[in-house]
Every structure is written in C-alpha cells, then in structure tokens.
Design an enzyme around this catalytic site. Sequence first.
Site, PDB file in Angstrom:
ATOM      1  N   SER A  43       6.865   0.186   6.164  1.00  0.00           N
ATOM      2  CA  SER A  43       5.859  -0.234   5.923  1.00  0.00           C
ATOM      3  C   SER A  43       5.107  -0.948   4.782  1.00  0.00           C
ATOM      4  O   SER A  43       3.796  -1.049   4.098  1.00  0.00           O
ATOM      5  CB  SER A  43       5.075   1.907   5.373  1.00  0.00           C
ATOM      6  N   LYS A  83       0.299   7.937  -1.123  1.00  0.00           N
ATOM      7  CA  LYS A  83       1.160   6.174  -1.628  1.00  0.00           C
ATOM      8  C   LYS A  83      -0.824   5.678  -2.205  1.00  0.00           C
ATOM      9  O   LYS A  83      -0.520   5.435  -3.170  1.00  0.00           O
ATOM     10  CB  LYS A  83       1.297   5.828  -0.048  1.00  0.00           C
TER      11      LYS A  83
END
Length: 772
Positions: free
Chosen positions: A642, A685
């Site tokens: 990611s 996140k």
Amino acid sequence: MGIKKIFPEDIKLQFTVDTPTYRVKPQPVFFGQERVENAFNIALKTEKEGYNLYVAGPEGIGKITYTKLKLHEAARKKKTPEDIFYHANFEEPQKPKFVSVPAGVGRKLAKDISRVIENLKETVVRQFESKEFEDERVRLIKKIEEEKSHILNQLKRDAESYGLATVVTPAGIQFIPIVQGKASPEFLRVPEIKAEFEKKVEMFDERFRDYMRQIRELDYQLFESLRELKEKVSRYVIDNAFYKIEEKYRYLKQVIQFLEYLKQHMSERIDIFIRWKMLEGDFLLQKAVEREIDIFRINVVVDNSRQEGAPVIYEQVPTFKTLFGYISYRAEMGILYADHMSIVAGSLFKARGGYIIFKIRDILKNPILWENLKRVIIHKKIYLSHYPVEEIFPFHVGIYPEPVPFNITVVLVGDSLMYQLLSMFDPDFNRLFKVKAEFDPVVELNETVIKKFPVLVKHIITQEKLKDVETDGLSELLRYAVELSGSRKKINTVFSHITDLLREADAICEEKFITGKTVKKVIKDRRFRLNLIEEKLRRMFAEGKLIVNIEGKKVAQVNGLSVIELGDFSFGKPSRITASSYIGEKGIINIEREVELSGPIHSKGVMILSGYVGHKYGKDTPLALSCSIAFEQSYGEVEGDSASAAELIAVLSSISEIPVRQEIAITGSIDQLGNIQPVGGIKEKVEGFYSVCKILGLNGKQRVIIPLRNFDNLVLDDEVIEAVEKGNFHIYTIDHIDDAIKLMTETDPLDFHRQVKEKLVEYYRQAIKGKK
C-alpha cells in the site's frame, strides 16, 4: 485527470433507523446469507451418504443459532425416531442385543416387565408350594418307585435262581451266597463256597446289568418328568404373568418376539425367583440374587417418549462418554463386571433419525475421537465405546453390545481455515462432508437490512435481558456495524460486536431506553481502553521523537501511511518514506529487504516500481540508476504494497529533485503502468494522519490521497468528517500516479516526467563518461 476532492456530504452515512426496538417483535435475522440457506436446503433434503454439513464463518456471526434454527425447522417435519432398549443375550451374555420400538413404547415396556418381575417374585414360590404341584410331584415319584420296586423284585427272583441273594446297601445292590436255602455273608469264608459264588455272580452279571439299566432309565424318567412338570408350571406362571403385556403389545411384532424370547429363558431360570423368596430377610444375599434377576429387565438407552419430530442435539463438550456412551462397570473382587443394564447411551444414540451439532475444534482436540466419529459415519453403525477402561484397566469382564444403525446428519461448525486444512490433509473429510455452508461476514447494506435491523437488535436484547433501544441508538449501532465492515455500502454481520456494545450500554445507561448518546460513549470508552499504544505513539510525534513533516516541501521525502494491527485493535500511523538516487546499475534498492525487514508483498511492490521506471523512462535510453528507499524510523517488518505509490513519488522526486508537499500523505499501490490500485485499512490510515496533524497543528492544508476505488471505504469518525466540513482537513481520490504527482509536487505531470527523463539521461551520460 482522475483527481476528485471529497466533500462532507460524500462521506456522511446517509441512513437512519426510524423504529425503536420496543415497537418490534424479536426474531433472529441473518442478512445476505443466501449461500448458507442454499447449502442447508441441499444438505437437509438429500439423505444420501456423505451429505453432512460443515458450517463455516467467523466467531460471533451466529453459526450455532442459525444451524439450530434450520435444523429444528427440518426436524419438526420428520417422524419421531424409535426408542432403543438393550436386553440380555442368553446365548452369548457378553453380546447384549438391542430392539427398536416406536417412540414412547420403550419406557412403558420397561415398567411393564419390571411389574411382571415383581409379581413373579411372589407368585412363583406360591405356585411351587401349591397342593396341586406337590400332588403331581408325589404321583410321579410314586409311579416310578412302584416300577422300580417291581424291577427289583424281578431282580431278586432271578438272582435266587442263580443261588444269589440281593442286598440293598448305601453303596448299591450287592450279592451274597445262598446255601441250603439260607443266605449269609459268612459262607464266603469257606473257599469252596466263595469260588462257586464268584462263578455264579459272573454268570449273572449280564442280566444284572440289564436290570440296573432299567432302574437308571426309571431314574432318568423321573428326573425328566419332574423337569417337565417344573417347566410346565413355570411356563404356566410366566404365561399368566405376561398375558396382559402380550395383549397390550400384540400389534408390535418385534416386542412380541422379544417377549417370547424372554419368557423362554425366564422359565429356564425360574429358580432365581425361588431363591430370592427363600432368602427373604437376609438383605445382602437377597441383594445378590436381585442382581441376577436384573438379567430379565430391559435397559431403555434411548427414550423418545417426549420427543416431537426428530431430535436436534448440540454437543457442547464432546468426549468419548458424551458422544459414544459408556459401560458402567461394577467392581467385584478386584475385577470390573458389566451387563446389559450397565449400558449408558451417548448423544449419537439419542440423535438417531435426527441431527447432531459439534464445534470442529472441540472434536479435533482428541484425534482418536475424530477418527472414531468418522468410522461411525463411514460404516453407518454406532459402536458403544470401551475407552478408556480397556486401555487403563485390563482386569475387566467387558461386554460388546450389538451396534445400532447410524442414520444421523452430522453438522460441524468451525472457521474457513479449518475447513481448508481438513480438505487438504484428511482424505475422508470431503467424502463425508460434501456440503459447505459459509457465512459472509460482510454483506450489502440495503433498505431491507435497515428495516430489519431493529428486529435483530430486539432479538439480542431479549436473549440478553437488556433495555430497549431508541431510534438514535439503533442508528449509532448500525453505523458501528457499517464501520466494522470497512465500506459505506456494506455491513458487518458478526453481531457479537453489537451484543457486546449493548451489554456495556445497558450497564451504564441510567435512562429507560438506550440512546445514541450512550452508544457513542460506549464506543469511545472501548477505544480508550484499547488505544494505549496508539496514544504513546501520538505522544512521541508530539515530542518530536517520531519525525514527520506536515508543512513545507522536501525533495525525496513522502508521508506514507501504514496500519498497526494489535489483535483486538488497529490504528493508522504516518511514516516518512525517503529515497536517495545516484548513478549506478543496481536499480531500486529496498533497504528494508536488504536487512530482512521486508515482507514478500512489500518486496514485490518495490520490484513493481522498477518495472514502472523501466516502462516509463527506459524504452529509448538505457538506465544507469541506483536508488535506495526506506521507511524511516521503522524497526519492525514492513509488509504490504500500500506504500508503493508513496515510494514511487519519493524515488521520482529524488531523481528529478522536485520537492514534494509535506502536508500531504498518500496511500495506494501501483501497477507497472502507474495505475493506482485499492488497498486496505483506509479508515485507520486517514484517521491516523488526521490525529497526527491535530497534535502537530492543523493548518487547513493537510490532506490525504487515497485510491479512487477505495472511496466506499471512507467510513470515518464524526470528528474527521467535521474537520473536512470546516475545511481544516481534506481528502482526495486519484486513479493514476500522475494525479498524485500533480497534487504533491504542484507540477504538471508531463513537465515532471520530462525532468525525470532528463536527469536519467544525464545519469547515463555521466556513467558512460566515467567508464571511458
């Protein structure tokens, strides 16, 4: 370009629940589990070999509840199975036999036989002491005695014709000589007479043997006559005792056959009842005889008299005893003994004709138990287990009951991983469990789900005896379930999380009903209990021990985003990703990999960067590039791809020397063509970067870039949405690396790539020049 700014109205959850729980009736609800329903339908309708069921899914999703609900529905439509009783095997006592009878008959028959036995304890002795029996016995004896007397007289006369006199002694019939009409043993002292006497005895011996054979034949006839008389009387007494029972069960062939078998052997052992009566008053001896009488009783091991339809048994603690049953031994003189009355049936016996449920992990804790269960399913016979007596106590007189036919649908409940492991490593598993019903922990959120949500919550609070929930409380609970799913368009169906929230809300709620305010407080308190590590890391950011820049511009430094998993809690954390490029031939060097801190997926992501750089810039010019990338202040393993978008921006910034805006954090993986691909942990996140920005100071410029395909995963806390609404924090979506370049460098992507290309060409020229 595919840049899109996210506005508050785009990410707010636009649903409300308008019916409180006190206005609905409780009902178990399972959203979006069509596959599970299909699996149950085929398994319950196909009564063929191997169509047992494995129910897979995470804990707390309601596997057991759903399974029991579906099985009870099917069981109500099925016929109630038979009772089973064991009885003595008089020919082979160590192998008791079973008989199956219609439900409810077993218990009644056992009581009827017990009443007959109690009756026989009294009537047998009276019958054998009766005048009729005694007269017949005397008549038979007298008749034989008269015939024996006649034979003895003949013997006497015949012997006298040989000069021998007969004398009856305790040792039998003996001879003495007759001399001059007188018989006396004294004559044997004369040698001549003795010699003559022995010759006569020898001559008469054959005839004497014929007479003795006739007498023994009469003794045998008397014995047989008395035996037949006793058997006749016994049969008469027993027939009378069983007359009403036989009439009562005359419509059941198997019962009549058993009663005839029992009567026959009971009449042969009639003396047991006589001894019991004669020992009346001596408790200990009579008790011993009572155990002998138990051989005539039946042991009903499965009683379905109260069962309606087929049985459904959930065996929560499966062991050899609970599953297969056991034999209750009794100790005598240091030896263990057992008979058919010692048999105790397990749940496999009681579930015959119906369904039985196990948790697979409970079964696999004992591999021997698993192997025996498979053996039962394969051979379709239920054997009563001797384990562990035969293993640890060799001095026992065991019994081996006749196995009962197996006709049960077995349902195993577990997780998907266990199903896969059994499928791969147990050759029998897929043959025995052909149907898999797998629960989906995340399903689509639609109007039906929203409408039935209060019914589900009502079912939970009814089972748990909790307070009802107002509409705003239900909305918060539904929002929480949506957050757990990780998507704005889906809902998490592991409703044990909702149950835990309701329990805690009920504990602190001081009002009549649970409200949204209470639910929010419970969620906040729960996060507070779990986020100790997160708070410590936030404090380190505030103290400058963990370095991250959220203002200005820097070359070759990008804020990436990662998720820290702690088992019961996860949170996002920004990380500085830096790159350092120079002339060389090593390509992109993954420092994390070099020190063995890079997981395979992360290593693959970095290698894809090399593919992108080669594809974008190396088609017409050889590359002479070495570039190292690293997660700064990272001391554990880095896994996942990611951060590959952030790593690429850092690499290209390092090559081009174009600075990157530090108030921006980015997450997303890329392919070799530069397309941005979706990643996990979007909520954590975004909220993680927001928390750090809040600690270090929000200035209205900080923003997060996420993949366009992750838009539905923006299920954010109210605080973050409020910050977006006020313009203090921003969220953008992109679908290509050029979009990230434009936002993070404020440079036109074409110009940016041109500058990167020029630098790479310069690297190559310098490399060639250096070689010369």
